[in-house]
Design an enzyme around this catalytic site. Structure first.
Site, PDB file in Angstrom:
ATOM      1  N   PHE A  41      -2.870  15.043  -6.378  1.00  0.00           N
ATOM      2  CA  PHE A  41      -3.550  13.809  -5.977  1.00  0.00           C
ATOM      3  C   PHE A  41      -4.957  13.788  -6.556  1.00  0.00           C
ATOM      4  CE2 PHE A  41      -6.265  11.382  -3.023  1.00  0.00           C
ATOM      5  CZ  PHE A  41      -5.594  10.164  -3.020  1.00  0.00           C
ATOM      6  N   GLY A  42      -5.287  12.672  -7.209  1.00  0.00           N
ATOM      7  CA  GLY A  42      -6.627  12.490  -7.756  1.00  0.00           C
ATOM      8  C   GLY A  42      -7.367  11.366  -7.063  1.00  0.00           C
ATOM      9  N   TYR A  43      -8.642  11.569  -6.794  1.00  0.00           N
ATOM     10  CA  TYR A  43      -9.482  10.564  -6.119  1.00  0.00           C
ATOM     11  C   TYR A  43     -10.751  10.266  -6.917  1.00  0.00           C
ATOM     12  CZ  TYR A  43     -11.930  14.833  -4.863  1.00  0.00           C
ATOM     13  OH  TYR A  43     -12.581  16.036  -4.927  1.00  0.00           O
ATOM     14  N   GLY A  44     -10.931  10.976  -8.041  1.00  0.00           N
ATOM     15  CA  GLY A  44     -12.083  10.778  -8.908  1.00  0.00           C
ATOM     16  C   GLY A  44     -11.623  10.401 -10.299  1.00  0.00           C
ATOM     17  N   SER A  45     -11.996  11.203 -11.290  1.00  0.00           N
ATOM     18  CA  SER A  45     -11.629  10.871 -12.672  1.00  0.00           C
ATOM     19  C   SER A  45     -10.122  10.891 -12.906  1.00  0.00           C
ATOM     20  CB  SER A  45     -12.318  11.831 -13.643  1.00  0.00           C
ATOM     21  OG  SER A  45     -11.903  13.165 -13.432  1.00  0.00           O
ATOM     22  N   GLU A 133     -11.753  21.057 -13.589  1.00  0.00           N
ATOM     23  CA  GLU A 133     -12.372  21.017 -12.262  1.00  0.00           C
ATOM     24  C   GLU A 133     -13.103  22.323 -11.927  1.00  0.00           C
ATOM     25  OE1 GLU A 133     -12.261  18.195 -10.891  1.00  0.00           O
ATOM     26  OE2 GLU A 133     -10.577  17.202 -11.867  1.00  0.00           O
TER      27      GLU A 133
END
Length: 237
Positions: A41-45, A133
């Site tokens: 799950f990604g919430y930024g880039s 990251e």
């Protein structure tokens, strides 16, 4: 409901929130994920710049966390001399103890995108993400939800979070100062402003009904700075 069968080790530092006790290594993830799929799950880039290979992309949200531009970036959107700012997730019970300009209700959610990774690609993707990251982020596991569904659509998705205990965490700051910092900073991956503007644009695409006050307020301030810079350059010609 989809599930990742690998699990991190957790401590209950804050009620209702899971924070990993130790970094989960690529080897752990590859060996423990014995089913044919893994979800990240990604919430930024990651919302607008996906992993190098994936099978499926699903918009969704997490509960119990607040997204904030409170993480320094010295490797992608800034430098050691002039660090940029990128997002991380703050557990809501921890966030309540901080002095933040923006509100966040207990039932608010954080939108992002989940990527399905085939087992044969897990190591490649995790190698890539561990490098991407590396500046303070560690692996955690969270459930992913969608609107009008009580149960999670994905259980234990892999999420990279820079906790408030990492060295690059800076905490709350004036929105004007934060916008100015993002406006000024450039790193190996490009301008810090690109990161913020792409995230805001992508969020409107995947969840047009959602409103992230922190993100959109910063976007408005940043666009004003960019506009004023253009006007200044025109006037001095």
């Amino acid at each position: 409901m989809i599930t990742n069968r690998s699990h991190a080790r957790f401590t209950r530092d804050f009620p209702g929130t899971m924070i990993s006790k130790e970094v989960v290594t690529i080897k752990n993830i590859s060996e423990e994920t014995d089913n044919t799929e893994c979800w990240i799950f990604g919430y930024g880039s990651l919302v607008w710049k996906p992993p190098p290979v994936y099978e499926e992309r699903i918009p969704g949200f997490i509960r119990g966390y607040v997204r904030r531009f409170w993480q320094r970036s010295t490797d992608h959107r800034g430098t050691v001399e002039n660090p940029g700012r990128v997002v991380t997730l703050i557990p809501i019970e921890e966030w309540k103890l901080l002095n933040d300009y923006h509100d966040h209700k207990d039932d608010d959610v954080t939108w992002g995108v989940a990527y399905k990774i085939n087992k044969k690609d897990v190591k490649e993707v995790m190698d890539y993400l561990d490098y991407r990251e590396k500046n303070g982020y560690t692996v955690h596991y969270l459930d992913i939800y969608q609107l009008e569904k009580e149960e999670p659509i994905i259980k234990n998705a892999i999420v990279y979070i820079a906790t408030t205990k990492n060295e690059e965490y800076v905490g709350p700051a004036s929105l004007d100062l934060l916008a100015q910092k993002i406006f000024e900073c450039i790193g190996p991956s490009g301008p810090n402003s690109e990161y913020l503007l792409n995230l805001a644009s992508a969020l409107r695409t995947i969840a047009p009904h959602a409103y992230d006050a922190h993100l959109f307020d910063l976007e408005e301030r940043l666009l004003t700075l960019i506009k004023n810079q253009v006007i200044y350059k025109i006037n001095i010609k």
